[in-house]
Scaffold this motif. Structure first.
Motif, mmCIF file in Angstrom:
data_model
loop_
_atom_site.group_PDB
_atom_site.id
_atom_site.type_symbol
_atom_site.label_atom_id
_atom_site.label_comp_id
_atom_site.label_asym_id
_atom_site.label_seq_id
_atom_site.Cartn_x
_atom_site.Cartn_y
_atom_site.Cartn_z
ATOM 1 N N ASN A 1 -21.013 6.312 -49.969
ATOM 2 C CA ASN A 1 -19.738 6.360 -50.674
ATOM 3 C C ASN A 1 -19.246 7.794 -50.821
ATOM 4 O O ASN A 1 -18.043 8.072 -50.682
ATOM 5 N N ALA B 1 -16.722 1.300 -52.020
ATOM 6 C CA ALA B 1 -17.166 1.979 -53.240
ATOM 7 C C ALA B 1 -17.029 1.062 -54.452
ATOM 8 O O ALA B 1 -15.932 0.595 -54.764
ATOM 9 N N SER C 1 -16.036 1.696 -58.871
ATOM 10 C CA SER C 1 -15.346 2.964 -58.639
ATOM 11 C C SER C 1 -13.838 2.829 -58.780
ATOM 12 O O SER C 1 -13.261 1.790 -58.462
ATOM 13 N N ASN D 1 -11.167 3.119 -55.075
ATOM 14 C CA ASN D 1 -11.115 1.880 -54.316
ATOM 15 C C ASN D 1 -9.777 1.225 -54.642
ATOM 16 O O ASN D 1 -9.432 1.059 -55.816
#
Length: 330
Positions: free
Chosen positions: A104, A274, A277, A280
């Protein structure tokens, strides 16, 4: 002086241009404080300032364009929350492996969401280099006349608190400032943003004309954006400007503060892999998560150097991710 620009991960260059006169009215953090004036003058100045702000805010708020888009964003926020999105927890219920964290980080810090061919933006992802700040970051907030005084205070407070959090996570010198900064956050409504070009040129002499145009013509689907700049081909940021729509309701507004300021530190890309998160586009999380905190720690780890590529950063990134997620560190 040339500026290399990143508009949500876009590189460009442009020659220095003289700063034109200021554009739309924004609060001036460098203005002489009225507290320095004699008592009678102070009261008169306060009264005049309040009257001017009320007049300007009323005029700006009456814009049909601003009213329409405010209603649109209220509907968007309500819809996202109803779907269980824009979460405001830190995502600790979602496990992340060291391998996933490392992947990521590579996707978010070492790829660009867009590249630039002249004035045209080309969708990525495109391999890039690691970029971050070396000099102290001073975050200044400016607001359009349409933003009510109480909202201005809340916005400034939230930016200041998030700047303090970024400083703790990165170990870098990051702080909000009431004066001139090298990272300016502008809260503007639809009409103010459409004519913000002269003010942008004053804040960032040499800002490319196509970046100004991109900001002034943001589509409604873009709630906010950040442009980070470095001198020439340097991987070190020297200036940044974030634009946050003043019409945004509270949850989307906070989400923009978190994402744009964190991206402006060097986490420039988004990744559909990801999770948990804010980097995203699925909008699942609205606020910085524990996973995103680890990304910021990695970005400013001294074992990673500005200018590193995907190939040169891969091994140290894996090592740092493994250390951060070691059993005694979680």
């Amino acid at each position: 002086m040339a500026l290399a620009a990143l508009a949500g991960c876009t590189d460009a260059t442009g020659p220095q241009t003289p700063a034109p006169a200021p554009g739309p009215q924004v609060t001036d953090p460098l203005a002489t404080p009225p507290e320095a004036r004699p008592g009678g003058v102070l009261r008169a100045a306060r009264a005049q300032r309040a009257a001017d702000e009320a007049r300007d805010a009323k005029r700006a708020a009456e814009s049909p364009a601003s009213q329409n888009i405010r209603g649109y964003y209220i509907g968007v926020e309500d819809m996202l929350i109803a779907r269980g999105l824009l979460r405001n927890d830190d995502g600790r219920s979602i496990p992340v492996t060291p391998e996933r964290l490392a992947a990521n980080f590579i996707d978010i810090a070492l790829y660009d969401e867009y590249s630039r061919d002249g004035a045209a933006l080309i969708a990525g992802p495109n391999p890039s280099r690691l970029r971050r700040w070396a000099q102290p970051v001073r975050i200044a907030v400016e607001t359009g006349a349409s933003v009510p005084p109480a909202t201005r205070i809340r916005d400034r407070t939230e930016v200041q608190q998030f700047a303090e959090r970024l400083a703790r996570l990165t170990g870098h010198d990051i702080a909000a400032t009431p004066g001139r900064g090298n990272f300016t956050v502008l809260f503007l409504n639809e009409d103010e943003r459409r004519v913000i070009g002269p003010r942008l040129s004053a804040i960032l002499p040499g800002i490319p004309a196509h970046d100004i145009e991109a900001i002034q013509s943001l589509p409604p689907q873009t709630y906010c954006t950040v442009f980070a700049y470095s001198l020439g081909a340097s991987p070190l940021y020297s200036d940044a400007v974030a634009i946050i729509r003043a019409e945004l309701p509270p949850r989307l507004r906070s989400s923009c503060i978190h994402e744009e300021l964190a991206q402006g530190m060097g986490l420039a890309n988004d990744s559909p892999k990801a999770r948990p998160s804010i980097f995203n586009d699925d909008e699942e999380f609205g606020l910085l998560t524990w996973h995103d905190e680890l990304l910021l720690k990695m970005l400013y780890d001294p074992r990673l150097r500005p200018g590193m590529t995907v190939e040169t950063a891969a091994e140290p990134v894996k090592q740092i991710a493994a250390e951060l997620l070691a059993p005694d560190q979680t």
